[in-house]
Design an enzyme around this catalytic site. Structure first.
Site, short mmCIF file in Angstrom:
data_model
loop_
_atom_site.label_atom_id
_atom_site.label_comp_id
_atom_site.label_asym_id
_atom_site.label_seq_id
_atom_site.Cartn_x
_atom_site.Cartn_y
_atom_site.Cartn_z
N CYS A 87 -4.32 33.93 26.34
CA CYS A 87 -5.70 34.30 25.97
C CYS A 87 -6.54 33.11 25.51
O CYS A 87 -7.76 33.18 25.51
CB CYS A 87 -5.68 35.38 24.90
SG CYS A 87 -4.57 36.74 25.31
N HIS A 144 -12.12 35.86 21.11
CA HIS A 144 -11.27 36.57 22.07
C HIS A 144 -11.33 38.07 21.78
O HIS A 144 -11.20 38.50 20.63
CB HIS A 144 -9.83 36.04 21.93
CG HIS A 144 -8.84 36.82 22.73
ND1 HIS A 144 -9.08 37.25 24.03
CD2 HIS A 144 -7.58 37.28 22.42
CE1 HIS A 144 -8.03 37.91 24.47
NE2 HIS A 144 -7.12 37.95 23.52
N ASN A 148 -8.78 44.14 26.58
CA ASN A 148 -8.30 42.76 26.49
C ASN A 148 -7.95 42.25 27.89
O ASN A 148 -7.02 42.74 28.51
CB ASN A 148 -7.07 42.73 25.57
CG ASN A 148 -6.50 41.33 25.39
OD1 ASN A 148 -6.85 40.41 26.11
ND2 ASN A 148 -5.61 41.19 24.42
O1 UT7 Z 1 -4.54 39.00 23.29
C1 UT7 Z 1 -3.63 38.79 22.25
C2 UT7 Z 1 -2.57 39.77 22.25
N1 UT7 Z 1 -2.63 40.97 21.56
C3 UT7 Z 1 -3.26 41.28 20.39
O2 UT7 Z 1 -4.07 40.59 19.89
C4 UT7 Z 1 -2.92 42.55 19.74
C5 UT7 Z 1 -2.89 42.44 18.25
N2 UT7 Z 1 -2.46 43.68 17.64
C6 UT7 Z 1 -3.19 44.83 17.69
O3 UT7 Z 1 -4.25 44.87 18.27
C7 UT7 Z 1 -2.66 46.02 16.94
O4 UT7 Z 1 -1.55 45.64 16.18
C8 UT7 Z 1 -2.26 47.22 17.87
C9 UT7 Z 1 -3.50 47.82 18.52
C10 UT7 Z 1 -1.31 46.77 18.96
C11 UT7 Z 1 -1.59 48.31 17.05
O5 UT7 Z 1 -2.47 48.72 16.01
P1 UT7 Z 1 -1.98 48.80 14.49
O6 UT7 Z 1 -3.10 49.28 13.70
O7 UT7 Z 1 -1.41 47.44 14.16
O8 UT7 Z 1 -0.86 49.90 14.57
P2 UT7 Z 1 0.66 49.80 14.07
O9 UT7 Z 1 1.46 48.95 15.00
O10 UT7 Z 1 0.66 49.47 12.61
O11 UT7 Z 1 1.13 51.29 14.25
C12 UT7 Z 1 0.63 52.36 13.40
C13 UT7 Z 1 1.15 53.66 13.95
C14 UT7 Z 1 2.63 53.64 14.23
O12 UT7 Z 1 3.15 54.92 13.91
P3 UT7 Z 1 3.95 55.15 12.54
O13 UT7 Z 1 5.12 54.21 12.59
O14 UT7 Z 1 2.98 54.79 11.44
O15 UT7 Z 1 4.31 56.59 12.58
C15 UT7 Z 1 2.69 53.47 15.73
O16 UT7 Z 1 3.86 53.99 16.30
O17 UT7 Z 1 0.49 53.96 15.17
C16 UT7 Z 1 1.48 54.25 16.17
N3 UT7 Z 1 0.94 53.85 17.45
C17 UT7 Z 1 0.16 54.66 18.19
N4 UT7 Z 1 -0.27 55.92 17.99
C18 UT7 Z 1 -1.06 56.44 18.95
C19 UT7 Z 1 1.08 52.64 18.09
N5 UT7 Z 1 0.42 52.70 19.24
C20 UT7 Z 1 -0.15 53.92 19.33
C21 UT7 Z 1 -0.97 54.54 20.30
N6 UT7 Z 1 -1.40 55.80 20.07
N7 UT7 Z 1 -1.34 53.93 21.44
#
Ligand code: UT7
Length: 327
Positions: free
Chosen positions: A112, A250, A280
């Site tokens: 990225c 980004h 993204n």
């Molecule tokens: O280009 C560079 C590469 N990528 C990035 O920059 C991505 C950087 N990270 C992010 O954007 C975020 O971390 C994500 C969008 C990937 C995830 O968001 P988050 O707010 O960090 O969620 P989390 O990983 O803390 O997960 C919270 C909850 C979890 O459930 P529990 O364990 O609290 O019950 C996940 O399993 O949300 C759950 N979860 C979802 N729920 C519904 C994770 N993905 C999803 C989903 N739909 N798609």
């Protein structure tokens, strides 16, 4: 200090939009969760007939516009999803755009951070190419390496391409900051090769191609490194952040952009944010955003612009320049 001027920009986004509602029938998620946690409403998916090269060509033709193609001495493509390992995307662009043959055509892989790095690479290499300009691109077909069973990644990624023609100026302002921290655990997509090598003791352990990521760790890395990198870049140029007219970050997650903005104490009014409709697109996000910014008509001669990105590697890169003319 040698500066940099953008002479033309262009971008291409495939017409098909994968909406959050559509994703609800693919993985266990909700449109509301995706909107709240990422700021993404839809991402574009290339058709079967499209390729990274076809998207790159469309973006490049718009960026070149009426610019004399014979003046292009350098093509730098940022991509992690080229159509071929060889020939490079840049070489295929030389053919399809009918550019002259005495050029330097290179691809770079900084995920990225690639487009910002392409800008820096072109700015440096143009020092040895008086009278020539550079075509730089960020182009990705991420939906072909996205695992649509993984709800933590497939909601994020889309396809697209952006391009710009740039000139190095003898005067002006340009400053750059970058970093790299090798990690397969944080964010990766493993390469796949043929497994019938008879000299291997057992068949190679082929892992299905697909992006894997520790989202939370990347999230933290992004806010911290991008905000500090922007500060270092501006300090290097001796510029006050309050005087910068345009910021492009980004587009990975709207909450990451908000976090960087908060840390820098700037207003989102000065940021080009288009993540809602593109998702993204890795190296293409800053490229498409730069085109959106120039097409918005908001850039005036003398405006100060910052572009900052982070991504796989892990890498980060920030560039600052003053736009020397209106386009
Ligand atoms: O280009 C560079 C590469 N990528 C990035 O920059 C991505 C950087 N990270 C992010 O954007 C975020 O971390 C994500 C969008 C990937 C995830 O968001 P988050 O707010 O960090 O969620 P989390 O990983 O803390 O997960 C919270 C909850 C979890 O459930 P529990 O364990 O609290 O019950 C996940 O399993 O949300 C759950 N979860 C979802 N729920 C519904 C994770 N993905 C999803 C989903 N739909 N798609």
């Amino acid at each position: 200090m040698p500066g940099l001027t953008i002479l033309g920009t262009g971008s291409y986004s495939p017409p098909f939009a994968l909406t959050n509602e559509m994703l609800e029938s693919i993985v266990e998620t909700s449109g509301e969760w995706i909107t709240l946690r990422t700021g993404i409403a839809e991402r574009k998916i290339a058709a079967e007939t499209e390729s990274t090269l076809s998207m790159a060509t469309a973006a490049a033709l718009k960026a070149i516009g009426n610019i004399d193609k014979a003046s292009i001495g350098l093509v730098v493509c940022a991509t992690i999803t080229p159509d071929y390992i060889t020939p490079s995307l840049s070489c295929l662009l030389q053919r399809d755009l009918e550019l002259r043959e005495d050029i330097l055509a290179i691809d770079i892989n900084c995920a990225c951070s690639g487009y910002v790095t392409a800008l820096k690479t072109a700015h440096s290499l143009l020092a040895d190419m008086p009278g020539r300009v550079a075509l730089i691109l960020g182009c990705e077909m991420l939906t072909r390496i996205t695992d649509y069973t993984d709800r933590t990644t497939c909601i994020l990624f889309g396809d697209g391409a952006g391009a710009a023609v740039i000139r190095r100026d003898s005067d002006g302002e340009f400053s750059f900051d970058s970093g790299a921290k090798g990690s397969v655990e944080m964010l990766a997509c493993k390469a796949q090769y043929i497994s019938n090598n008879p000299f291997m003791p057992r068949p190679l352990d082929l892992v299905p191609a697909g992006i894997t990521m520790n989202g939370q760790e990347v999230f933290r890395f992004a806010i911290e490194t991008c905000s500090e990198s922007v500060k270092r870049t501006l300090a290097g140029a001796g510029v006050d952040i309050g005087s910068v007219e345009h910021f492009i970050f980004h587009q990975a997650n709207r909450r990451i952009i908000d976090g960087i903005v908060r840390k820098l104490g700037i207003s989102t009014e000065r940021c080009l944010i288009n993540i809602a409709t593109h998702g993204n697109t890795s190296s293409a996000t800053c490229a498409i955003a730069l085109d959106d910014l120039f097409r918005s008509g908001k850039v005036k001669r003398g405006d100060k612009i910052i572009m900052s990105a982070f991504g796989g590697g892990l890498t980060y890169a920030t560039a600052y320049f003053v736009q020397n003319r209106e386009i």
